[in-house]
Design an enzyme around this catalytic site. Sequence first.
Site, mmCIF file in Angstrom:
data_model
loop_
_atom_site.group_PDB
_atom_site.id
_atom_site.type_symbol
_atom_site.label_atom_id
_atom_site.label_comp_id
_atom_site.label_asym_id
_atom_site.label_seq_id
_atom_site.Cartn_x
_atom_site.Cartn_y
_atom_site.Cartn_z
ATOM 1 N N SER A 55 33.588 7.066 39.810
ATOM 2 C CA SER A 55 32.375 6.977 39.007
ATOM 3 C C SER A 55 31.508 8.217 39.202
ATOM 4 O O SER A 55 31.496 8.817 40.275
ATOM 5 C CB SER A 55 31.584 5.736 39.434
ATOM 6 O OG SER A 55 30.280 5.757 38.914
ATOM 7 N N TYR B 187 27.023 0.023 45.432
ATOM 8 C CA TYR B 187 28.152 0.229 44.518
ATOM 9 C C TYR B 187 28.620 1.688 44.586
ATOM 10 O O TYR B 187 29.810 1.970 44.757
ATOM 11 C CB TYR B 187 27.754 -0.130 43.082
ATOM 12 C CG TYR B 187 28.733 0.414 42.060
ATOM 13 C CD1 TYR B 187 29.986 -0.159 41.901
ATOM 14 C CD2 TYR B 187 28.400 1.511 41.266
ATOM 15 C CE1 TYR B 187 30.898 0.349 40.979
ATOM 16 C CE2 TYR B 187 29.293 2.017 40.348
ATOM 17 C CZ TYR B 187 30.539 1.441 40.211
ATOM 18 O OH TYR B 187 31.435 1.959 39.305
ATOM 19 N N LYS C 100 32.327 3.570 46.015
ATOM 20 C CA LYS C 100 33.165 4.554 45.313
ATOM 21 C C LYS C 100 33.307 5.824 46.156
ATOM 22 O O LYS C 100 34.395 6.418 46.253
ATOM 23 C CB LYS C 100 32.565 4.885 43.948
ATOM 24 C CG LYS C 100 32.600 3.738 42.953
ATOM 25 C CD LYS C 100 34.024 3.332 42.587
ATOM 26 C CE LYS C 100 34.065 2.293 41.491
ATOM 27 N NZ LYS C 100 35.431 1.830 41.194
ATOM 28 N N PRO D 240 14.668 1.685 40.313
ATOM 29 C CA PRO D 240 14.791 2.585 41.463
ATOM 30 C C PRO D 240 16.142 3.292 41.442
ATOM 31 O O PRO D 240 17.177 2.678 41.195
ATOM 32 C CB PRO D 240 14.683 1.645 42.672
ATOM 33 C CG PRO D 240 13.998 0.425 42.157
ATOM 34 C CD PRO D 240 14.389 0.296 40.717
#
Length: 336
Positions: free
Chosen positions: A124, A148, A152, A292
């Site tokens: 990503s 998240y 990655k 944020p």
Amino acid sequence: MSLLITGGTGYIGSHTVVELIKADKDVVIVDNLSNSSTLVLDRIEKITGLRPTFIKADICDEAAMRQVFSDHDIDGVIHFAGLKAVGESTQIPLSYYQNNVAGTLVLLQVMADFNVKNMVFSSSATVYGEHNVSPLLETMPTSATNPYGQTKLMIEHILFDLAKSDPEWSIISLRYFNPIGAHESGLIGENPNGIPNNLLPYVAQVAVGRLAQLQVFGDDYDTVDGTGVRDYIHVVDLALGHLKAVEALAEKPGCTAINLGTGNGTSVLQIVEQFKAISGVDIPYQIVERRPGDIATVFANANLAREALDWQAERGLKEMIADTWKWQSNNPNGFE
């Protein structure tokens, strides 16, 4: 070539499976169906004329993964499986680290034990963090602003370390920008659980009346209209990027990170106006506070994909939005 597709019934996975089948690749899907449905297999079969092999299993389940590799002669893996919502990852970080990082470690260990050392990884653009200036280039320093993104980035570190430790590994980590659109047939598309985290399914669900209005997070960025600018890429172009990456693995030992994007930026309100023009439906929206960690502008430098994979995005924004609308209007409640 027989390819294992983890998370192959999901949004990007299902579109990639279609392109792999069209290219005469033998496909085995593993998915735990936590954010997808087996109904997508019916749609893939309708598009391609072939039903891919499907196994319901979780990549965290080592015994199940060993059974998959034992039962099927796997040559390589395209690894999509994982949790993917930025906001949710801040609320349940342990689940994200368990599913994404620990699950990938299980998968890699089983691959190594069965001497399968070819992988295309679903990474990503979040790995570029918030301090790099667009266009984003693969050689820029990486960081992450949420769990998240951290997963990655951690997986990329693992893959680079693994490839350094054993020259037999060939790994391409594809850093996506913002996938949108759907298959031109309108049979498969993005079908998120609950309120969508991504812009286009949110807009599309407002358009079909599933949601009352769109929330636009901030209108005071230093951009053309104050709303965030992102690099939107058609999911079919993205799927074709995976096909090109699979074909390049034999010539690219080691681990290589490659951006998949268009190199162009589009604002949230530009997307909304285009969607209204193409669908003929009004999209009511409300401006709310910034989220944020969000930054003003994110788009790719996509030169390496052209050079290393002979790939570039072919579909424009109008096609992305028209295909999204065709999918959503034909399937107002998704696959159900």
